[in-house]
Design a protein around this motif. Structure first.
Motif, PDB file in Angstrom:
ATOM      1  N   ILE A 129      50.720  94.579  88.218  1.00  0.00           N
ATOM      2  CA  ILE A 129      50.533  93.281  87.565  1.00  0.00           C
ATOM      3  C   ILE A 129      51.746  93.029  86.693  1.00  0.00           C
ATOM      4  CG2 ILE A 129      49.175  92.018  85.849  1.00  0.00           C
ATOM      5  CD1 ILE A 129      46.736  93.554  86.948  1.00  0.00           C
ATOM      6  N   THR A 130      52.297  91.825  86.814  1.00  0.00           N
ATOM      7  CA  THR A 130      53.445  91.421  86.016  1.00  0.00           C
ATOM      8  C   THR A 130      53.015  90.254  85.145  1.00  0.00           C
ATOM      9  OG1 THR A 130      54.941  92.097  87.782  1.00  0.00           O
ATOM     10  CG2 THR A 130      55.838  90.631  86.092  1.00  0.00           C
ATOM     11  N   GLU A 131      53.144  90.431  83.843  1.00  0.00           N
ATOM     12  CA  GLU A 131      52.771  89.404  82.882  1.00  0.00           C
ATOM     13  C   GLU A 131      54.025  88.823  82.247  1.00  0.00           C
ATOM     14  OE1 GLU A 131      49.537  88.326  81.885  1.00  0.00           O
ATOM     15  OE2 GLU A 131      48.998  89.371  83.728  1.00  0.00           O
ATOM     16  N   VAL A 132      54.020  87.525  82.016  1.00  0.00           N
ATOM     17  CA  VAL A 132      55.111  86.828  81.342  1.00  0.00           C
ATOM     18  C   VAL A 132      54.536  86.289  80.044  1.00  0.00           C
ATOM     19  CG1 VAL A 132      56.813  84.986  81.511  1.00  0.00           C
ATOM     20  CG2 VAL A 132      56.129  86.229  83.565  1.00  0.00           C
ATOM     21  N   ASP A 133      55.054  86.792  78.931  1.00  0.00           N
ATOM     22  CA  ASP A 133      54.460  86.514  77.623  1.00  0.00           C
ATOM     23  C   ASP A 133      55.316  85.611  76.753  1.00  0.00           C
ATOM     24  OD1 ASP A 133      52.399  88.211  78.364  1.00  0.00           O
ATOM     25  OD2 ASP A 133      53.209  89.928  77.280  1.00  0.00           O
ATOM     26  N   GLY A 134      54.645  84.696  76.084  1.00  0.00           N
ATOM     27  CA  GLY A 134      55.277  83.856  75.080  1.00  0.00           C
ATOM     28  C   GLY A 134      55.137  84.483  73.708  1.00  0.00           C
ATOM     29  N   SER A 135      55.610  83.786  72.696  1.00  0.00           N
ATOM     30  CA  SER A 135      55.667  84.343  71.338  1.00  0.00           C
ATOM     31  C   SER A 135      54.300  84.698  70.766  1.00  0.00           C
ATOM     32  CB  SER A 135      56.376  83.368  70.402  1.00  0.00           C
ATOM     33  OG  SER A 135      55.676  82.135  70.366  1.00  0.00           O
ATOM     34  N   ARG A 154      50.168  84.622  92.501  1.00  0.00           N
ATOM     35  CA  ARG A 154      50.240  84.202  91.102  1.00  0.00           C
ATOM     36  C   ARG A 154      48.886  83.729  90.615  1.00  0.00           C
ATOM     37  NH1 ARG A 154      52.321  78.312  90.640  1.00  0.00           N
ATOM     38  NH2 ARG A 154      51.824  77.551  92.704  1.00  0.00           N
ATOM     39  N   GLN A 155      48.664  83.936  89.318  1.00  0.00           N
ATOM     40  CA  GLN A 155      47.412  83.562  88.656  1.00  0.00           C
ATOM     41  C   GLN A 155      46.220  84.079  89.459  1.00  0.00           C
ATOM     42  OE1 GLN A 155      47.833  82.746  85.707  1.00  0.00           O
ATOM     43  NE2 GLN A 155      49.941  82.051  85.764  1.00  0.00           N
ATOM     44  N   VAL A 156      46.093  85.396  89.464  1.00  0.00           N
ATOM     45  CA  VAL A 156      45.090  86.089  90.259  1.00  0.00           C
ATOM     46  C   VAL A 156      43.954  86.558  89.355  1.00  0.00           C
ATOM     47  CG1 VAL A 156      44.689  88.040  91.820  1.00  0.00           C
ATOM     48  CG2 VAL A 156      46.915  86.900  91.785  1.00  0.00           C
ATOM     49  N   ALA A 175      45.587  87.421  85.977  1.00  0.00           N
ATOM     50  CA  ALA A 175      46.921  88.015  85.868  1.00  0.00           C
ATOM     51  C   ALA A 175      47.960  86.980  86.255  1.00  0.00           C
ATOM     52  CB  ALA A 175      47.027  89.233  86.779  1.00  0.00           C
ATOM     53  N   ASP A 176      49.087  86.937  85.536  1.00  0.00           N
ATOM     54  CA  ASP A 176      50.155  85.988  85.878  1.00  0.00           C
ATOM     55  C   ASP A 176      50.620  86.206  87.311  1.00  0.00           C
ATOM     56  OD1 ASP A 176      50.099  84.807  83.360  1.00  0.00           O
ATOM     57  OD2 ASP A 176      51.750  86.026  82.586  1.00  0.00           O
ATOM     58  N   PHE A 177      50.985  87.443  87.637  1.00  0.00           N
ATOM     59  CA  PHE A 177      51.445  87.788  88.985  1.00  0.00           C
ATOM     60  C   PHE A 177      50.861  89.144  89.343  1.00  0.00           C
ATOM     61  CE2 PHE A 177      54.691  85.188  86.993  1.00  0.00           C
ATOM     62  CZ  PHE A 177      54.822  84.157  87.911  1.00  0.00           C
TER      63      PHE A 177
END
Length: 144
Positions: free
Chosen positions: A63-69, A44-46, A53-55
């Motif tokens: 790469i897996t990103e988790v996005d807010g509004s 995580r947080q690479v 990158a989030d993951f």
């Protein structure tokens, strides 16, 4: 790909992001740590180039990103597009999920990540696109 040293600033930024993750990132991290697919070790947080990158599953180049509004606003969309293009140019696949989907549809998110790893593995770095027309095989009806 040219490997550049990770700046102290980027390293500290990644460490800060690991300490102050969002609720959605915490949920996804708990699930990613238990994901049992060959080659699916996530970090995580690479730091990857100029980005954090989030993951990231480095072995699978995912790469897996988790996005807010804020990522749905015009400026965020443009930034994400530039970021995604750069990461793809370095051979990574990028998948994005909204915070609320991670929190309320966790199983569906994990299924999508599983499929990205198990069903559509990354292209080999040695694989190339088919040759352009006129290169490679002779066109039909002609011989060399």
């Amino acid at each position: 790909m040219v490997k550049r040293p990770i700046s102290d600033f980027k390293r500290k930024t990644a460490a800060r992001l690991r300490r102050t993750n969002t609720a959605a990132e915490a949920i996804l991290w708990r699930h990613l740590r238990r994901l049992d697919v060959k080659g699916s070790h996530f970090r995580r947080q690479v730091v990857i180039g100029p980005y954090v990158a989030d993951f990231a599953c480095l072995a699978q180049r995912l790469i897996t990103e988790v996005d807010g509004s804020q990522h749905g606003e015009e400026e965020g969309l443009k930034r994400d597009e530039v970021r995604t293009r750069w990461l793809q140019s370095e051979g990574y696949r990028v998948i994005r999920f909204w915070n609320n989907d991670v929190m309320s549809k966790t199983d569906a998110v994990m299924d999508a990540i599983y499929n990205a790893i198990a069903v559509t593995p990354p292209r080999s770095p040695l694989a190339s696109d088919p040759p352009p027309p006129g290169e490679g095989e002779a066109p039909r009806g002609e011989s060399h």
